[in-house]
Write a protein that holds these residues in place. Sequence first.
Motif, PDB file in Angstrom:
ATOM      1  N   PHE A 397      49.279  46.184  47.308  1.00 14.32           N
ATOM      2  CA  PHE A 397      48.381  46.549  46.227  1.00 14.32           C
ATOM      3  C   PHE A 397      47.910  45.329  45.432  1.00 14.32           C
ATOM      4  CE2 PHE A 397      49.365  50.729  47.364  1.00 14.32           C
ATOM      5  CZ  PHE A 397      48.561  51.608  46.643  1.00 14.32           C
ATOM      6  N   PRO A 398      46.799  45.468  44.696  1.00 11.71           N
ATOM      7  CA  PRO A 398      46.219  44.338  43.973  1.00 11.71           C
ATOM      8  C   PRO A 398      47.202  43.642  43.036  1.00 11.71           C
ATOM      9  CG  PRO A 398      44.670  46.159  44.007  1.00 11.71           C
ATOM     10  CD  PRO A 398      45.958  46.685  44.587  1.00 11.71           C
ATOM     11  N   GLU A 399      47.031  42.313  42.912  1.00 10.10           N
ATOM     12  CA  GLU A 399      47.733  41.461  41.964  1.00 10.10           C
ATOM     13  C   GLU A 399      49.236  41.380  42.215  1.00 10.10           C
ATOM     14  OE1 GLU A 399      46.469  41.791  37.900  1.00 10.10           O
ATOM     15  OE2 GLU A 399      44.566  42.719  38.474  1.00 10.10           O
ATOM     16  N   LYS A 400      49.660  41.706  43.406  1.00  9.65           N
ATOM     17  CA  LYS A 400      51.082  41.612  43.750  1.00  9.65           C
ATOM     18  C   LYS A 400      51.423  40.182  44.131  1.00  9.65           C
ATOM     19  CE  LYS A 400      55.156  43.386  44.770  1.00  9.65           C
ATOM     20  NZ  LYS A 400      56.008  44.006  43.740  1.00  9.65           N
ATOM     21  N   ASP A 401      52.504  39.651  43.586  1.00 14.73           N
ATOM     22  CA  ASP A 401      53.011  38.327  43.951  1.00 14.73           C
ATOM     23  C   ASP A 401      54.111  38.489  44.995  1.00 14.73           C
ATOM     24  OD1 ASP A 401      51.355  36.875  42.300  1.00 14.73           O
ATOM     25  OD2 ASP A 401      52.752  36.903  40.609  1.00 14.73           O
ATOM     26  N   ILE A 402      53.984  37.770  46.102  1.00 17.20           N
ATOM     27  CA  ILE A 402      54.983  37.830  47.166  1.00 17.20           C
ATOM     28  C   ILE A 402      55.684  36.478  47.237  1.00 17.20           C
ATOM     29  CG2 ILE A 402      55.353  38.208  49.625  1.00 17.20           C
ATOM     30  CD1 ILE A 402      52.809  39.890  49.623  1.00 17.20           C
TER      31      ILE A 402
END
Length: 415
Positions: A397-402
């Motif tokens: 999903f949008p704006e997710k930091d991995i």
Amino acid sequence: MEVLAMILAGGRGSRLDILSAHRVKPGVPFAGKFRIIDFTLSNCSNSGIYNVALLTQYLPLSLNEHIGSGRPWDFDRRDSSITLLQPYETSEDKSWYKGTADAIRQNIRYIKNSNAKYVLILSGDHIYKMNYQWMLDEHKKNNAALTIAAKTVPYEEANRFGIFEVDDTKKILSFEEKPENPKSNFASMGIYIFNTDTLIKYIENEEIPDLDFGKHVIPKMLTDNERIFLHCYDSYWKDVGTYDSYLEANIDLIKKSEEVGINLYDENWKIYTRSKNAAPVRIGVTGSILNSLVCDGCKIEGRVENSVIGPNVTVRAGSTVRNSIIFEDTYIDENSHLEKVIVDKKVYVGKYSLIGHGDDYKANNEKPDLLSSGISVLGKKVHVGENVTIGRNVRIFPEKDIDSHAQIGSGETLK
């Protein structure tokens, strides 16, 4: 005014899932530099129909900004206009559009004020080229109350569509939504030309809240023995309502035009859009592009194959992008590899990452009906760290930091 075009552009497009999380379906980018709505708007302009109303509803801001005054499509001329119509509350407590015909019904006053003789009703979320004047000419010749565009589909797929039965003159005898045993293979495209007085007659005082053309209006007109005719369309047409069809339609544009029937380079039928100023594409000494569409502003130092790359995308040295769609302002750092991925705007992919990796094609756990063919999707502004491995049928999903070194298996969803 002879013709008023009403474009239904308010649908969320829930099957496009992450891509339509922050934008309406007709506003989803397509073919790198375009939006899906550009094809319908360009069809109107190329057909000489310059009075257009756009019916918006879900998250209309980005679409409204894209349309503006309609200048790219020549709708800002003295004798033409494009009007953005959104739902509004009235004394009758009407608000959100509840069906295709209800959306038109809630704007019936606008139609009456236009004094148009004919109303052309279109969807804003299909990819095709069509001269609506040819359809209008048939409508007049047949002295029709309603003309509906239809495309022939394989009989084995006909049960997925609204199907018409017609006589030798193409006069419609019956209509059935998704029939088990279809009587023909003429499938509705959701494109209608009404005589204005006929349209008003059948929708103005109808009390069905979720009034729909296919479910209610057309069956009622057939019962009343109104003159309804079919306009046969035999060129490329694609509903890009799923990840699979969206990827397929983009990749179709890479093929030779004679193979798929649509040509972005036809000077006689241009597709217009609101374009950003960007520098020319730069292909570095380590860069290569094979059978792909690459937009202005891109810097390609790696290898791009069978892909569509939006404006201002960077692919650094040692990286590969295959069978994928990359939206604008995305940065793919060195030695990363993307296979069958749809990447939204402003995504960063760190070094040595693998996205769309492996032979595990497990369907998405949360949405198996949306992702099962191996496509992985990264939402807007996702940040992927270094040395990350992401499998297939993954939704991020949008704006997710991995985090760097993360391992995300096939079929997973990250919110």
